[in-house]
Structure formats: structure tokens, C-alpha cells
Write a protein that holds these residues in place. Structure first.
Motif, PDB file in Angstrom:
ATOM      1  N   ALA A   1      21.649  -5.002  65.599  1.00  0.00           N
ATOM      2  CA  ALA A   1      21.639  -5.120  67.061  1.00  0.00           C
ATOM      3  C   ALA A   1      20.918  -3.925  67.658  1.00  0.00           C
ATOM      4  O   ALA A   1      21.061  -2.797  67.173  1.00  0.00           O
TER       5      ALA A   1
ATOM      6  N   SER B   1      19.827  -9.185  67.128  1.00  0.00           N
ATOM      7  CA  SER B   1      20.309  -9.541  68.460  1.00  0.00           C
ATOM      8  C   SER B   1      20.219  -8.328  69.379  1.00  0.00           C
ATOM      9  O   SER B   1      20.260  -7.188  68.911  1.00  0.00           O
TER      10      SER B   1
ATOM     11  N   THR C   1      22.431  -7.395  71.582  1.00  0.00           N
ATOM     12  CA  THR C   1      23.764  -6.801  71.638  1.00  0.00           C
ATOM     13  C   THR C   1      24.525  -7.276  70.409  1.00  0.00           C
ATOM     14  O   THR C   1      24.207  -8.325  69.846  1.00  0.00           O
TER      15      THR C   1
END
Length: 172
Positions: free
Chosen positions: A47, A159, A161
């Protein structure tokens, strides 16, 4: 007791299998954090915000796999791949399946399909924009991790987050 030649062949086979258990990305700090590279048969979540380097690490993994003669897949919800630059960096586009889904559900389904098809490395890039992860049940991440494990594939989940797939990810 095994004959000496058979024992040597068995040892060689086990060493080769252990070497293939990791996909070295050649990004030193990332590989050191992951005990030498991406584990095959496992899901690793990476992330980070835009320009954090997460796509560069994914590209390095794809380059490493295709240079080694393996088939790789990029499920690119963020539409980040620039094929000309990637090829100039060393990515063998002939060994890459590039999937460009429009929605999160399509991206997850595509990742599961390419894992089941036997690709050695699968990168699932969820893009740079905030995504409605609350709509994705945790069972989805477990299913993807199990598909990676059963097909001995390295699954890299990118991703903006943390997805927090819980016990599904080997490394977050």
C-alpha cells in the motif's frame, strides 16, 4: 539407502524448487524485507500513495518473471502501465497478459481467473484513487490468497490505502 547419484539429483531438485519459491524483484530493500523476494504461493499487499514506488516494485517483479521465461499478468485497474517504457525497462511484453478492468469487481474476478490459469506472477493494481473497499468482503482476499497458494503463484496486491486482507496476506 539411495545411490549417490540419485541422492545428488534429489538434492539438486530440492535446491531448484527452493530457488523458485521466491521471485527476486532486484529492488534490494524490498527483497530484504521479504526474505529475498516475493514468495510464490502467497499474497503480498503493498500500500502507498501516488509516487510511493509501489508500481515500480510491481514492474520490477514483472520484469524479473518475464526475463526468467515465465508468464506474468497485470490486472491494471489504475491503468498505470505504459508499455513502451516498460519494454524499454526490460519487460518482455510477449510474456505479459495485461488486463484493464473498469471496476473493482472486474479486477478481482480477473485476478482470480489468471491465478487459476497458472500465471507465475500476478499483480493486482487497485489504482491510485480511493476505492470502496468496504464493499469487498474479506472472503474475496482469502479466495485470492488460496488461488495463489494452490497454483504456486506470487500475488502482489497494490492499493493506495491498506486493504487489510487480514490473514490472507503473507506480508503487508
Amino acid at each position: 539407502m539411495l545411490p549417490l547419484q540419485t541422492a545428488a539429483q534429489l538434492l539438486h531438485s530440492l535446491e531448484q524448487r527452493a530457488q523458485r519459491a521466491l521471485l527476486e524483484t532486484h529492488v534490494g530493500p524490498f527483497d530484504r524485507l521479504n526474505s529475498g523476494g516475493l514468495a510464490r504461493g502467497a499474497m503480498v499487499e503493498l500500500a502507498g500513495t501516488r509516487s510511493s514506488g509501489r508500481f515500480a516494485i510491481a514492474l520490477a517483479a514483472l520484469i524479473s518473471a518475464t526475463r526468467g521465461g515465465e508468464a506474468a499478468a497485470l490486472v491494471d485497474l489504475g491503468d498505470h502501465l505504459e508499455p513502451t517504457s516498460a519494454e524499454a525497462a526490460g519487460l518482455d511484453l510477449r510474456r505479459l497478459l495485461w488486463v484493464r478492468p473498469r471496476h473493482l469487481k472486474e479486477a478481482v474476478m480477473a485476478a482470480e481467473m489468471v491465478l487459476s490459469a497458472g500465471f507465475a506472477v500476478v499483480v493486482l493494481d487497485l489504482g491510485s484513487r480511493a476505492i470502496p473497499l468496504h464493499r469487498v468482503p474479506s472472503s474475496v482476499w482469502v479466495r485470492l490468497a488460496r488461488a495463489a497458494a494452490s497454483h504456486h503463484a506470487a500475488l502482489l496486491l497494490l492499493s493506495p490505502t491498506p486493504v487489510r486482507p487480514g490473514p490472507a496476506a503473507t506480508v503487508v
